[in-house]
Scaffold this motif. Sequence first.
Motif, PDB file in Angstrom:
ATOM      1  N   VAL A 101     -69.285 -15.720  51.044  1.00 19.83           N
ATOM      2  CA  VAL A 101     -70.236 -15.996  51.751  1.00 19.83           C
ATOM      3  C   VAL A 101     -69.786 -15.840  53.289  1.00 19.83           C
ATOM      4  CG1 VAL A 101     -71.914 -17.493  52.933  1.00 19.83           C
ATOM      5  CG2 VAL A 101     -71.507 -17.431  50.494  1.00 19.83           C
ATOM      6  N   ALA A 102     -68.607 -16.565  53.627  1.00 18.52           N
ATOM      7  CA  ALA A 102     -68.147 -16.180  54.960  1.00 18.52           C
ATOM      8  C   ALA A 102     -67.652 -14.859  55.226  1.00 18.52           C
ATOM      9  CB  ALA A 102     -66.498 -17.234  54.957  1.00 18.52           C
ATOM     10  N   ARG A 103     -67.290 -14.078  54.188  1.00 18.54           N
ATOM     11  CA  ARG A 103     -66.893 -12.687  54.379  1.00 18.54           C
ATOM     12  C   ARG A 103     -68.287 -12.091  54.624  1.00 18.54           C
ATOM     13  NH1 ARG A 103     -62.728 -12.723  51.065  1.00 18.54           N
ATOM     14  NH2 ARG A 103     -63.835 -13.126  49.065  1.00 18.54           N
ATOM     15  N   ALA A 104     -69.232 -12.261  53.915  1.00 14.47           N
ATOM     16  CA  ALA A 104     -70.373 -11.429  54.086  1.00 14.47           C
ATOM     17  C   ALA A 104     -70.968 -11.751  55.642  1.00 14.47           C
ATOM     18  CB  ALA A 104     -71.291 -12.089  53.128  1.00 14.47           C
ATOM     19  N   LEU A 105     -71.020 -13.071  56.014  1.00 11.09           N
ATOM     20  CA  LEU A 105     -71.255 -13.180  57.464  1.00 11.09           C
ATOM     21  C   LEU A 105     -70.371 -12.833  58.495  1.00 11.09           C
ATOM     22  CD1 LEU A 105     -72.238 -17.206  56.753  1.00 11.09           C
ATOM     23  CD2 LEU A 105     -73.698 -15.121  56.866  1.00 11.09           C
ATOM     24  N   PRO A 163     -71.168  -9.835  43.699  1.00 12.18           N
ATOM     25  CA  PRO A 163     -70.785 -10.109  45.188  1.00 12.18           C
ATOM     26  C   PRO A 163     -72.293  -9.633  45.938  1.00 12.18           C
ATOM     27  CG  PRO A 163     -69.011  -9.271  44.199  1.00 12.18           C
ATOM     28  CD  PRO A 163     -70.012  -9.205  43.152  1.00 12.18           C
ATOM     29  N   GLU A 164     -72.760  -8.461  45.541  1.00  7.49           N
ATOM     30  CA  GLU A 164     -73.884  -7.848  46.504  1.00  7.49           C
ATOM     31  C   GLU A 164     -75.075  -8.934  46.259  1.00  7.49           C
ATOM     32  OE1 GLU A 164     -74.065  -5.737  48.230  1.00  7.49           O
ATOM     33  OE2 GLU A 164     -76.352  -5.524  48.637  1.00  7.49           O
ATOM     34  N   HIS A 165     -75.087  -9.674  45.291  1.00  6.83           N
ATOM     35  CA  HIS A 165     -76.473 -10.712  45.282  1.00  6.83           C
ATOM     36  C   HIS A 165     -75.966 -11.767  46.296  1.00  6.83           C
ATOM     37  CE1 HIS A 165     -78.056 -14.337  43.040  1.00  6.83           C
ATOM     38  NE2 HIS A 165     -79.152 -13.362  43.105  1.00  6.83           N
ATOM     39  N   CYS A 166     -74.827 -12.310  46.314  1.00  8.36           N
ATOM     40  CA  CYS A 166     -74.289 -13.068  47.310  1.00  8.36           C
ATOM     41  C   CYS A 166     -74.395 -12.526  48.779  1.00  8.36           C
ATOM     42  CB  CYS A 166     -73.010 -13.412  47.056  1.00  8.36           C
ATOM     43  SG  CYS A 166     -72.143 -14.629  48.053  1.00  8.36           S
ATOM     44  N   ILE A 181     -77.255 -21.301  48.985  1.00  6.02           N
ATOM     45  CA  ILE A 181     -77.211 -19.927  48.344  1.00  6.02           C
ATOM     46  C   ILE A 181     -76.636 -19.879  46.945  1.00  6.02           C
ATOM     47  CG2 ILE A 181     -75.567 -17.865  48.786  1.00  6.02           C
ATOM     48  CD1 ILE A 181     -75.455 -18.165  51.606  1.00  6.02           C
ATOM     49  N   VAL A 182     -77.289 -19.336  46.077  1.00  3.21           N
ATOM     50  CA  VAL A 182     -76.872 -19.499  44.524  1.00  3.21           C
ATOM     51  C   VAL A 182     -76.057 -18.300  44.225  1.00  3.21           C
ATOM     52  CG1 VAL A 182     -77.628 -19.794  42.399  1.00  3.21           C
ATOM     53  CG2 VAL A 182     -78.879 -20.614  44.226  1.00  3.21           C
TER      54      VAL A 182
END
Length: 217
Positions: free
Chosen positions: A32-36, A196-199, A190-191
């Motif tokens: 999640v941190a990576r996505a953010l 990873p795309e869903h995340c 966040i489930v």
Amino acid sequence: MTGSDGLTSGRFRGSQPVIGLMGAPGSGKSEVARALTGEGCAVIDADVLAREALEHPEVVAVLRSWLGEGVVDGEGRVDRGAVGAVVFGDEASRRRLEGLIHPRVHAERARLRSGYVGDPGVVAIVEDCPLLLETGLDGECDVLVFVDAPRSVREERVYRTRGWSAAELALREGAQIGLDIKRERADYVIVNDADPEHCRVQSRRVLSQILSSCSSE
Ligand SMILES: CC(C)(COP(=O)(O)OP(=O)(O)OC[C@H]1O[C@@H](n2cnc3c(N)ncnc32)[C@H](O)[C@@H]1O)[C@@H](O)C(=O)NCCC(=O)NCCS
Ligand SMILES: Nc1ncnc2c1ncn2[C@@H]1O[C@H](COP(=O)(O)OP(=O)(O)OP(=O)(O)O)[C@@H](O)[C@H]1O
């Protein structure tokens, strides 16, 4: 307003929100941190800071004196696996290690945060810390996000990427505050039980909700 030490914030009163991530080992907090990060957030990763602290010569010397030569490799670096084998089986040793490492992590976190506060290129500051509640860091966050994933999924992930057995995962999880408490404390969930795309999609959505509520306050 976030203070000059970068560590005193109230709910949405700073120039940017401070988002705390919670979740079990392997749930995907760092994912999640990576996505953010990709959305303009600055991430402070406590595991990375703890690893840096373990390289400090004073820390190496103390660990050597506490745990013996077996926790240091031929190049004088801490063997994290060896330390983990001791501390995750013995609460007193784990607490002693935390007492050695956490002040260094805290100091470095404060330094990083004060650099991010007010930076127009940083939309939010993210605390990726597995012990967010245990260390009281939640009190320094404006909003808390729980990253959820079933145990079976987490077991598969940490076996595949870290070689941990299910027992290793259980030991580390058992050293942390229970998931029910983390879930209950969360403002958002966040489930992360799929790809990873869903995340990433959920991470972007949650960030956008946080930024909207931040600007409307
Ligand atoms: C014991 C050590 C050497 C093991 O190193 P290792 O490379 O095997 O694990 P790593 O540091 O990458 O941590 C992986 C995960 O283990 C769990 N974990 C780590 N430390 C702790 C702890 N003190 N209590 C509970 N769980 C922990 C977290 O879920 C973390 O994300 C290391 O974890 C450590 O120094 N821990 C003490 C510092 C600490 O509390 N770190 C957590 C962030 S401040
Ligand atoms: N949705 C996903 N699909 C596939 N792999 C994933 C997914 N989410 C996370 N992973 C992988 O699972 C592993 C554990 O995830 P991550 O490091 O993000 O967990 P964490 O919650 O930060 O754990 P810890 O508290 O132990 O640091 C990583 O290797 C990561 O790349």
